[in-house]
Scaffold this active site. Structure first.
Site, PDB file in Angstrom:
ATOM      1  N   LYS A   1       0.856  -1.189   0.000  1.00  0.00           N
ATOM      2  CA  LYS A   1       0.000   0.000   0.000  1.00  0.00           C
ATOM      3  C   LYS A   1       0.888   1.234   0.000  1.00  0.00           C
ATOM      4  O   LYS A   1       1.786   1.360   0.850  1.00  0.00           O
ATOM      5  CB  LYS A   1      -0.866  -0.038   1.256  1.00  0.00           C
ATOM      6  CG  LYS A   1      -2.205   0.642   1.144  1.00  0.00           C
ATOM      7  CD  LYS A   1      -3.013   0.300   2.391  1.00  0.00           C
ATOM      8  CE  LYS A   1      -4.335   1.018   2.435  1.00  0.00           C
ATOM      9  NZ  LYS A   1      -4.995   0.812   3.725  1.00  0.00           N
TER      10      LYS A   1
HETATM   11  O1  G3P Z   1      -7.814   1.724   5.205  1.00  0.00           O
HETATM   12  C1  G3P Z   1      -8.074   3.089   5.250  1.00  0.00           C
HETATM   13  C2  G3P Z   1      -9.410   3.434   5.769  1.00  0.00           C
HETATM   14  O2  G3P Z   1     -10.404   2.589   5.428  1.00  0.00           O
HETATM   15  C3  G3P Z   1      -9.599   4.534   6.693  1.00  0.00           C
HETATM   16  O3  G3P Z   1     -10.865   4.598   7.289  1.00  0.00           O
HETATM   17  O4  G3P Z   1     -12.476   5.380   8.967  1.00  0.00           O
HETATM   18  O5  G3P Z   1     -10.020   5.894   9.257  1.00  0.00           O
HETATM   19  O6  G3P Z   1     -11.363   7.046   7.502  1.00  0.00           O
HETATM   20  P1  G3P Z   1     -11.199   5.786   8.304  1.00  0.00           P
END
Ligand code: G3P
Length: 217
Positions: A83
């Site tokens: 990633k």
């Molecule tokens: O993997 C990255 C992601 O899904 C982040 O989610 O909820 O931290 O914006 P969030």
């Protein structure tokens, strides 16, 4: 549509994996912090039972360092997707690592143009962040729709991996728009099974069953 689980919590992944709900896993530095585990160890453990793509994120900012980190992460298992952030150095890294045959997930995508350029750089997955766009009063789902149109217009093979999924409606809307994958936390995947009328109906059936005085076993 494939389900990836957005966590580095091995027990939570196992529970969903046993139900056949896990097509892959995504992690990021914040999720590694939350797990309290070493990135190499926890990623190896996840790859010991998840056969689909498992994203592990580089943390360097310069392409040469990202490439070195990416190669080290990719050596953990054949199903690692490296990633990388959607920066110019991240795109260079994407080009090099995808050229070496590794899967690459380009993350922190917030615009259709970013998704376009990631596809040009050979990304296996593009990760547009829906929830974080919604957080600032933009429409994350519009972005997924725009990327779908652009990728279909030019037959890009990069898979749309909708990320920053916060609720069950996000999952449904991504499925309707045609995202290839959603990556969601375990609680959101579990919420897909819930409906208030299911609970209400089950209570009624159980109450009536008790009145019959019967047993099946
Ligand atoms: O993997 C990255 C992601 O899904 C982040 O989610 O909820 O931290 O914006 P969030």
């Amino acid at each position: 549509m494939k389900f990836f689980i957005d966590t580095a919590d091995v027990d939570a992944i196992r529970e969903l994996h046993d139900l056949g709900m896990v097509d892959g896993v995504t992690t990021n530095p914040s999720l590694i912090l939350k797990s309290g585990r070493n990135i190499l160890e926890v990623t190896k453990e996840i790859c010991s039972f998840v056969k689909g793509p498992v994203s592990a994120e580089v943390v360097a900012l310069k392409a040469d360092d990202m490439i070195a980190e990416g190669r080290k992460l990719a050596a953990i298992a054949p199903n690692i997707a490296v990633k990388v952030p959607l920066t110019w150095d991240g795109l260079k890294t994407c080009k090099v690592l995808s050229g070496e045959g590794f899967m690459v997930n380009v993350t922190l995508c917030f615009s259709a143009n970013q998704a376009l350029i990631a596809a040009k750089a050979g990304a296996t997955f593009i990760s547009p962040f829906i929830g974080r766009l919604d957080d600032i009063n933009l429409d994350g789902l519009d972005l997924i729709g725009d990327i779908r149109t652009i990728y279909d217009n030019y037959d890009f093979k990069t898979q749309i991996l909708a990320a920053s999924i916060r609720n069950a409606n996000h999952v449904k809307d991504c499925a309707l728009i045609g995202a290839d994958v959603v990556t969601a936390p375990p609680n959101v995947i579990k919420a897909l099974a819930s409906h208030v009328l299911t609970d209400k109906g089950l209570d009624q059936f159980n109450a009536d069953w008790a009145k019959t005085g019967q047993k099946i076993l």
